[in-house]
Design an enzyme around this catalytic site. Structure first.
Site, short mmCIF file in Angstrom:
data_model
loop_
_atom_site.label_atom_id
_atom_site.label_comp_id
_atom_site.label_asym_id
_atom_site.label_seq_id
_atom_site.Cartn_x
_atom_site.Cartn_y
_atom_site.Cartn_z
N ASP A 8 0.87 -1.19 0.00
CA ASP A 8 0.00 0.00 0.00
C ASP A 8 0.90 1.24 0.00
O ASP A 8 1.67 1.45 0.94
CB ASP A 8 -0.86 -0.05 1.28
CG ASP A 8 -1.78 1.14 1.42
OD1 ASP A 8 -1.63 2.13 0.66
OD2 ASP A 8 -2.65 1.09 2.30
N ILE A 9 0.79 2.03 -1.04
CA ILE A 9 1.71 3.18 -1.21
C ILE A 9 1.53 4.23 -0.11
O ILE A 9 2.47 4.98 0.18
CB ILE A 9 1.55 3.79 -2.62
CG1 ILE A 9 2.81 4.57 -3.01
CG2 ILE A 9 0.30 4.65 -2.73
CD1 ILE A 9 2.90 4.90 -4.48
N ASN A 22 -6.55 12.49 -11.36
CA ASN A 22 -7.26 12.89 -12.59
C ASN A 22 -6.95 14.37 -12.81
O ASN A 22 -6.33 15.02 -11.96
CB ASN A 22 -8.76 12.62 -12.49
CG ASN A 22 -9.38 13.33 -11.31
OD1 ASN A 22 -9.37 14.56 -11.23
ND2 ASN A 22 -9.89 12.57 -10.34
N VAL A 31 -6.19 4.58 -5.96
CA VAL A 31 -5.06 5.02 -5.15
C VAL A 31 -5.21 6.50 -4.77
O VAL A 31 -4.78 6.92 -3.68
CB VAL A 31 -3.72 4.72 -5.87
CG1 VAL A 31 -3.50 5.61 -7.06
CG2 VAL A 31 -2.56 4.78 -4.91
N ASP A 32 -5.84 7.27 -5.62
CA ASP A 32 -6.10 8.70 -5.36
C ASP A 32 -6.93 8.85 -4.08
O ASP A 32 -6.58 9.62 -3.18
CB ASP A 32 -6.84 9.27 -6.59
CG ASP A 32 -6.89 10.78 -6.62
OD1 ASP A 32 -6.32 11.41 -5.73
OD2 ASP A 32 -7.52 11.32 -7.55
N THR A 116 -3.44 1.85 -14.81
CA THR A 116 -3.84 0.46 -15.06
C THR A 116 -5.03 0.00 -14.22
O THR A 116 -5.41 -1.17 -14.27
CB THR A 116 -2.68 -0.53 -14.83
OG1 THR A 116 -2.33 -0.55 -13.45
CG2 THR A 116 -1.47 -0.16 -15.67
N GLY A 117 -5.64 0.92 -13.48
CA GLY A 117 -6.84 0.60 -12.70
C GLY A 117 -8.07 1.11 -13.44
O GLY A 117 -8.42 0.61 -14.52
N ILE A 118 -8.67 2.12 -12.88
CA ILE A 118 -9.89 2.72 -13.44
C ILE A 118 -9.68 3.17 -14.89
O ILE A 118 -10.60 3.11 -15.71
CB ILE A 118 -10.35 3.89 -12.52
CG1 ILE A 118 -10.77 3.33 -11.15
CG2 ILE A 118 -11.47 4.70 -13.16
CD1 ILE A 118 -10.88 4.36 -10.04
N TYR A 119 -8.47 3.59 -15.25
CA TYR A 119 -8.19 4.09 -16.61
C TYR A 119 -7.87 2.98 -17.63
O TYR A 119 -7.61 3.26 -18.79
CB TYR A 119 -7.08 5.14 -16.58
CG TYR A 119 -7.53 6.50 -16.09
CD1 TYR A 119 -8.88 6.76 -15.80
CD2 TYR A 119 -6.63 7.56 -15.92
CE1 TYR A 119 -9.29 8.01 -15.35
CE2 TYR A 119 -7.05 8.81 -15.48
CZ TYR A 119 -8.37 9.03 -15.19
OH TYR A 119 -8.78 10.26 -14.76
N1 AR6 Z 1 -1.35 1.58 -3.03
C1 AR6 Z 1 -0.79 1.20 -4.21
N2 AR6 Z 1 -1.51 0.99 -5.33
C2 AR6 Z 1 -2.85 1.13 -5.24
C3 AR6 Z 1 -3.52 1.50 -4.05
C4 AR6 Z 1 -2.70 1.73 -2.91
N3 AR6 Z 1 -3.22 2.10 -1.73
N4 AR6 Z 1 -4.87 1.53 -4.30
C5 AR6 Z 1 -5.05 1.18 -5.60
N5 AR6 Z 1 -3.84 0.92 -6.17
P1 AR6 Z 1 -6.25 3.55 -10.08
P2 AR6 Z 1 -5.82 4.96 -12.63
C6 AR6 Z 1 -3.50 0.49 -7.53
O1 AR6 Z 1 -7.60 3.12 -10.51
O2 AR6 Z 1 -6.06 3.71 -13.41
C7 AR6 Z 1 -9.06 7.75 -9.63
O3 AR6 Z 1 -10.43 7.90 -9.43
C8 AR6 Z 1 -4.60 -0.15 -8.37
O4 AR6 Z 1 -4.81 -1.50 -7.95
O5 AR6 Z 1 -6.08 4.06 -8.69
O6 AR6 Z 1 -4.63 5.81 -13.01
C9 AR6 Z 1 -8.40 9.04 -10.09
O7 AR6 Z 1 -8.98 10.17 -9.48
C10 AR6 Z 1 -3.97 -0.06 -9.75
O8 AR6 Z 1 -3.01 -1.11 -9.90
O9 AR6 Z 1 -5.65 4.72 -11.05
C11 AR6 Z 1 -8.65 9.00 -11.57
O10 AR6 Z 1 -9.95 9.45 -11.88
C12 AR6 Z 1 -3.20 1.28 -9.70
O11 AR6 Z 1 -3.12 1.61 -8.31
C13 AR6 Z 1 -8.55 7.53 -11.90
O12 AR6 Z 1 -8.86 6.84 -10.69
C14 AR6 Z 1 -3.88 2.42 -10.44
O13 AR6 Z 1 -5.29 2.31 -10.32
C15 AR6 Z 1 -7.15 7.16 -12.30
O14 AR6 Z 1 -7.13 5.83 -12.75
#
Ligand code: AR6
Length: 168
Positions: A8-9, A22, A31-32, A116-119
């Site tokens: 967890d970062i 975003n 993660v945001d 690589t998550g929501i995007y």
């Molecule tokens: N520590 C490390 N990595 C994490 C954590 C954590 N605590 N929580 C999630 N991840 P994402 P995106 C990972 O969706 O794709 C937001 O709403 C997750 O499993 O957080 O860049 C923003 O406001 C995945 O591997 O970011 C934007 O609207 C990685 O972090 C949008 O999501 C990125 O997933 C950005 O989407």
């Protein structure tokens, strides 16, 4: 030096952690959301003063209640099939975050897997781009250390493989 870790970062003790934000910089899910919850409301208050951030660019704030001194916010590209410059924009995220970190005297930086998550950016491509951009930067900044903090085992495996592929 680049290390791939699982965790967890928001718990990582480094000079700067990167937030996969975003363009509004006003918080979100993934993660945001975790970073804003752990840092406390002062982080959102500082982010409100920044007037957003373009995709691929980066802006820095304090870390407040996080163990990290700074948070570097970067909006990654939304994956749209690869024809909208997504790969270049993702590379820009890593480069601009590291540049900003160096300008602020940070020696240790932790990244999440941007986009690589929501995007929905494909992990195979994203991991190769991230590892390539980080190693290119570190070749010129040997005093800095970077950690890729993966939240799940699948992501961890992709980044490990990307690092092995580049180093072999
Ligand atoms: N520590 C490390 N990595 C994490 C954590 C954590 N605590 N929580 C999630 N991840 P994402 P995106 C990972 O969706 O794709 C937001 O709403 C997750 O499993 O957080 O860049 C923003 O406001 C995945 O591997 O970011 C934007 O609207 C990685 O972090 C949008 O999501 C990125 O997933 C950005 O989407």
């Amino acid at each position: 030096m680049l290390r791939i870790t699982l965790g967890d970062i928001t718990k990582v003790e480094v000079d700067a952690i990167v937030n996969a934000a975003n363009t509004s910089l006003l918080g979100g899910g993934g993660v945001d959301g975790a970073i804003h919850r752990a840092a406390g409301p002062e982080l959102l208050a500082e982010c409100r003063m920044l007037n957003g951030c373009k995709t691929g660019q980066a802006k820095l704030t304090k870390g407040y209640r996080l163990p990290a001194k700074y948070v570097i916010h970067t909006p990654g590209p939304v994956w749209n099939g690869g024809k909208r410059n997504e790969e270049e924009l993702l590379k820009n995220c890593y480069e601009n975050c590291l540049k900003l970190a160096a300008e602020h005297g940070c020696r240790t930086v932790a990244f999440p897997s941007i986009s690589t998550g929501i995007y929905r950016f494909p992990l195979d491509r994203a991991s190769v781009i991230a590892v390539g951009a980080i190693l290119e930067f570190l070749a010129l900044h040997s005093d800095m250390e970077v950690q890729m903090v993966c939240f799940d085992k699948e992501t961890f495996q992709y980044y490990q493989n990307a690092l092995k592929a580049v180093c072999s």
